[in-house]
Design an enzyme around this catalytic site. Structure first.
Site, PDB file in Angstrom:
ATOM      1  CG  ASP A  60     -20.331 -53.335 -57.998  1.00 14.61           C
ATOM      2  OD1 ASP A  60     -20.678 -52.158 -57.788  1.00 14.61           O
ATOM      3  OD2 ASP A  60     -19.219 -53.781 -57.635  1.00 14.61           O
ATOM      4  CB  SER A  61     -24.917 -49.865 -57.023  1.00 10.00           C
ATOM      5  OG  SER A  61     -25.112 -49.473 -58.364  1.00 10.00           O
ATOM      6  CG  ASP A  99     -19.234 -51.736 -61.596  1.00 12.61           C
ATOM      7  OD1 ASP A  99     -18.074 -51.313 -61.839  1.00 12.61           O
ATOM      8  OD2 ASP A  99     -19.941 -51.280 -60.682  1.00 12.61           O
ATOM      9  CE  LYS A 129     -17.738 -48.257 -61.665  1.00 10.93           C
ATOM     10  NZ  LYS A 129     -17.382 -48.922 -60.394  1.00 10.93           N
ATOM     11  CD  GLU A 131     -15.238 -51.176 -56.385  1.00 14.03           C
ATOM     12  OE1 GLU A 131     -14.713 -51.506 -55.305  1.00 14.03           O
ATOM     13  OE2 GLU A 131     -16.471 -51.033 -56.538  1.00 14.03           O
ATOM     14  CD  GLU A 199     -18.486 -44.732 -54.165  1.00 16.93           C
ATOM     15  OE1 GLU A 199     -18.212 -45.467 -55.132  1.00 16.93           O
ATOM     16  OE2 GLU A 199     -19.423 -44.977 -53.380  1.00 16.93           O
TER      17      GLU A 199
HETATM   18  O1  KIV Z   1     -21.849 -49.664 -58.770  1.00 14.65           O
HETATM   19  C1  KIV Z   1     -22.033 -48.444 -58.865  1.00 14.65           C
HETATM   20  O2  KIV Z   1     -23.157 -47.958 -58.935  1.00 14.65           O
HETATM   21  C2  KIV Z   1     -20.857 -47.585 -58.875  1.00 14.65           C
HETATM   22  C3  KIV Z   1     -21.097 -46.123 -58.768  1.00 14.65           C
HETATM   23  C4  KIV Z   1     -21.324 -45.790 -57.339  1.00 14.65           C
HETATM   24  C5  KIV Z   1     -19.996 -45.337 -59.347  1.00 14.65           C
HETATM   25  O3  KIV Z   1     -19.764 -48.058 -58.922  1.00 14.65           O
END
Ligand code: KIV
Length: 281
Positions: A60-61, A99, A129, A131, A199
């Site tokens: 989600d970055s 994500d 993924k 959180e 992280e």
């Molecule tokens: O969204 C992302 O890029 C991440 C990484 C920082 C692990 O969750």
């Protein structure tokens, strides 16, 4: 992790066997570090795959490094599905993880299950993924894993909670928070997660968690004692330069390279030195 004198040789880039959640577990068992990077489109996914990256995260970055947002919280599930489908279409070997964006899994386990299902069915990723590691998140992980979707956890600095944290500084520096991260890591493993991202936590804590878990712990800003490492591709390529945390090693300065290329192009067009006869029909 294997001691340094007993390290396995580097992964063979010619080994094109598919990476699965099971093979990641075997890599941890034999002390072979897991390499992971992010991708958001077909071209980048295919390049990472050719390079032998083991895990490709459609993170989600994307909200920050592609969409230009301040945080990751604004990206929607539909946008994640779009980017994830581009990446998975270009990858043959790596395990592709999508994500789940903020508020796509926190309301309740039923909604999380539905959205995890959409991520896998509509985009073609092989795992999701999410959180956090509290009781309700672990229940959600259990439900998602139960239907056959592998889940990667994410602890420490969890960027979807940035408005609660108020800062991107290192997490778990207090004994109390360090204990909580250890507890959450064990709980995620018990709930069936196949791996956990750690992280921006102290290296000693990350080493201890990695050693205590059976599943791989993949670090970002969590030191060398993790079972693998992940970075945001745009950070390590020097494409996203708004922040430069100390854990980002820059392997290229693509932002500067691209700027130079664009400027040369503009100059060539303005001076009519592009295109030439040879570049014309
Ligand atoms: O969204 C992302 O890029 C991440 C990484 C920082 C692990 O969750």
């Amino acid at each position: 992790m294997a001691p340094s004198h007993n390290r396995p040789p580097p992964a063979d880039p010619a080994d094109r066997r598919k990476v699965t959640t099971k093979s990641l577990l075997r890599m941890k068992e034999r002390g072979e570090p897991i390499s992971a990077l992010t991708a958001y489109d077909h071209t980048m996914g295919a390049l990472l795959d050719r390079a032998g990256v083991d895990v490709i995260l459609v993170g989600d970055s994307v909200a920050m490094v592609v969409q230009g947002r301040e945080t990751t919280v604004t990206v929607t599930l539909d946008q994640m599905l779009y980017h994830a489908s581009l990446v998975s279409a270009g990858v043959e070997r790596a395990l592709v993880v999508g994500d789940l964006p903020f508020m796509s899994y926190q309301v309740n386990a039923d909604e999380a299950l539905r959205n995890a299902g959409r991520m896998v069915k509509e985009s073609g990723v092989e795992a999701v993924k999410l959180e956090g590691g509290g009781a309700s998140i672990c229940e959600t992980v259990r439900r998602i894993v139960e239907v056959g979707i592998p889940v990667m956890g994410h602890l420490g600095l969890t960027p979807q909670s940035i408005h609660k944290f108020g800062t991107y500084q290192v997490r778990a520096t207090s004994a109390e928070e360090a204990e909580q991260v250890k507890k959450d890591a064990r709980a995620l493993q018990d709930a069936g997660a196949f791996a956990i991202v750690l992280e921006k936590i102290p290296a000693n804590l990350a080493r201890e968690i990695s050693a205590a878990l059976k599943i791989p712990a993949i670090g970002i800003g969590a030191g060398p004692g993790c079972d693998g490492q992940i970075l945001v591709s745009h950070d390590m390529l020097g494409l996203y330069t708004r922040f430069h945390p100390r854990f980002v090693r820059r392997y290229a300065q693509l932002g500067e390279e691209m700027l130079g290329a664009f400027r040369r192009y503009v100059g060539d067009v303005k001076t009519r030195s592009f295109p030439t006869q040879e570049e014309s029909y």
